[in-house]
Write a protein that holds these residues in place. Structure first.
Motif, PDB file in Angstrom:
ATOM      1  N   PHE A 202       0.811  -1.212   0.000  1.00 20.71           N
ATOM      2  CA  PHE A 202       0.000   0.000   0.000  1.00 20.71           C
ATOM      3  C   PHE A 202       0.852   1.273   0.000  1.00 20.71           C
ATOM      4  O   PHE A 202       0.653   2.140  -0.859  1.00 20.71           O
ATOM      5  CB  PHE A 202      -0.969  -0.001   1.184  1.00 20.71           C
ATOM      6  CG  PHE A 202      -1.916   1.166   1.186  1.00 20.71           C
ATOM      7  CD1 PHE A 202      -3.024   1.173   0.355  1.00 20.71           C
ATOM      8  CD2 PHE A 202      -1.680   2.267   1.990  1.00 20.71           C
ATOM      9  CE1 PHE A 202      -3.900   2.248   0.343  1.00 20.71           C
ATOM     10  CE2 PHE A 202      -2.545   3.346   1.986  1.00 20.71           C
ATOM     11  CZ  PHE A 202      -3.658   3.334   1.163  1.00 20.71           C
ATOM     12  N   THR A 271      -5.041  -0.968  -5.359  1.00 13.79           N
ATOM     13  CA  THR A 271      -4.283  -0.770  -4.131  1.00 13.79           C
ATOM     14  C   THR A 271      -5.197  -0.785  -2.911  1.00 13.79           C
ATOM     15  O   THR A 271      -4.878  -1.407  -1.889  1.00 13.79           O
ATOM     16  CB  THR A 271      -3.527   0.570  -4.195  1.00 13.79           C
ATOM     17  OG1 THR A 271      -2.714   0.604  -5.374  1.00 13.79           O
ATOM     18  CG2 THR A 271      -2.636   0.750  -2.989  1.00 13.79           C
ATOM     19  N   ILE A 272      -6.333  -0.117  -3.003  1.00 15.85           N
ATOM     20  CA  ILE A 272      -7.277  -0.104  -1.888  1.00 15.85           C
ATOM     21  C   ILE A 272      -7.838  -1.504  -1.650  1.00 15.85           C
ATOM     22  O   ILE A 272      -7.998  -1.953  -0.503  1.00 15.85           O
ATOM     23  CB  ILE A 272      -8.413   0.897  -2.152  1.00 15.85           C
ATOM     24  CG1 ILE A 272      -7.856   2.333  -2.137  1.00 15.85           C
ATOM     25  CG2 ILE A 272      -9.529   0.753  -1.117  1.00 15.85           C
ATOM     26  CD1 ILE A 272      -8.890   3.386  -2.485  1.00 15.85           C
ATOM     27  N   LEU A 275      -5.507  -3.694   0.325  1.00 20.54           N
ATOM     28  CA  LEU A 275      -5.493  -3.333   1.745  1.00 20.54           C
ATOM     29  C   LEU A 275      -6.763  -3.818   2.447  1.00 20.54           C
ATOM     30  O   LEU A 275      -6.711  -4.341   3.563  1.00 20.54           O
ATOM     31  CB  LEU A 275      -5.351  -1.816   1.898  1.00 20.54           C
ATOM     32  CG  LEU A 275      -5.221  -1.294   3.336  1.00 20.54           C
ATOM     33  CD1 LEU A 275      -3.972  -1.858   3.995  1.00 20.54           C
ATOM     34  CD2 LEU A 275      -5.203   0.225   3.365  1.00 20.54           C
TER      35      LEU A 275
END
Length: 343
Positions: A202, A271-272, A275
């Protein structure tokens, strides 16, 4: 309901062994559409970046520090399109990995390496444009061939070491078993998508994004201020000569803004999601995951369009290459004219 009317039909196993992953078979039309979409993405990525490599390498007038950065960026994106995307396309459509664990590790290594290298290059290009617009008088002394080579070395070196350590160094995994998720089944290739990797990935994607946004905002402010100053100078002196400089600065700010925007659209969802998966024990459906990762891949196809293809000098260079007019370089670049930067 007849199974032929279903959009997809689940088949139990990828391999006829215990612990095999379940396989999803799409209808022929859907499967063909996905393969064509992936093929188009690969074709755009390979051809666009190949044209950048050929044009910048062939014409000596384009051998500038900024263009060397773009050349290295194009190389990373081209290698992604040639070595990673074909196997990712098969994995996405077939929902199984048929190439073995060793090649899965290599594929994951190359995938992460080329994507991170591309992102590092975009970050350094933003830094280069920041110096060119905000400090134009000192820019030729600050951004030299040597500096460009250092940026290129960092862009390739750091991702290489980082990815190699987490994929091929056994010491990293010792004592961290509670962080890692085992491969769920035979026929899967998701070695990187574990909690530890998600937490580390991240910031690796987020901080370059933050740097690019910060620099873009500053460049936009400086470019507008310079444009107003040039406009006032034109009105007071009645001269229109500096107008080209004003257009150039505005184009640079606009180009970098488009680059940052497309980077966010392509990479931020993936990316989110990585996570969120770390926090919620990998709840993302495989189909959604494939869509998100291909959005990230698409950034490599967009880079030539953003940074290079929008410029007349590059379109002329490509035309000369495609028509084999290698002896007509003088028509493209008049004598004593050197391109110092492209955005």
């Amino acid at each position: 309901m007849n199974s032929s009317n279903l959009w997809m039909v689940s088949i139990p196993l990828c391999y006829e062994v215990n612990g095999s992953c379940s396989r999803t078979i799409y209808s022929f039309g859907v499967q063909l559409a996905i393969y064509m979409a992936c093929a188009m993405g690969m074709l755009l990525t390979v051809l666009g970046n190949l044209m950048v490599l050929i044009a910048v390498s062939h014409f000596k007038a384009l051998h500038t520090p900024t263009n060397f950065l773009l050349l290295s960026l194009a190389l990373a994106d081209l290698l992604l399109g040639l070595t990673v995307l074909p196997f990712s396309a098969i994995r996405s459509v077939e929902s199984c990995w048929y190439f073995g664990d060793d090649f899965c590790r290599l594929h994951t290594f190359l995938d992460t390496l080329f994507c991170l290298t591309s992102i590092f290059h975009l970050c350094f290009i933003s830094i280069d444009r920041h110096y060119a617009i905000c400090d134009p008088l000192l820019y030729p002394t600050k951004f030299t061939i040597r500096v460009a080579c250092i940026y290129i070395g960092i862009s390739w070196g750091v991702p290489s070491v980082y990815t190699f350590v987490f994929l091929y160094t056994g010491e990293i995994e010792e004592g961290l078993d509670h962080f890692f998720q085992d491969v769920p089944c035979v026929g899967s290739c998701q070695l990187l998508f574990n909690k530890l990797w998600g937490w580390i990935n991240f910031p690796l994607f987020f901080f370059p994004c933050l740097i690019m946004i910060t620099l873009y905002v500053k460049i936009f402010i400086v470019a507008n201020r310079q444009a107003r100053q040039i406009s006032n100078l034109n009105r007071s002196s009645g001269s229109g000569l500096p107008l080209e400089a004003s257009k150039r600065e505005r184009k640079a700010a606009k180009t970098l803004g488009i680059a940052v925007g497309i980077y966010l659209v392509c990479w931020l969802p993936f990316t989110i999601d990585t996570l969120v998966d770390c926090l919620l024990n990998f709840i993302t459906p495989p189909v959604l995951f494939d869509v998100l990762i291909w959005f990230a891949y698409f950034n490599s196809a967009c880079n030539p369009l953003i940074y290079v293809f929008s410029y007349r000098w590059f379109r002329k260079a490509v035309k000369l290459v495609l028509t084999s007019l290698e002896n007509d370089t003088a028509r493209l670049f008049p004598p004593n004219v050197k391109i110092t930067y492209i955005i």
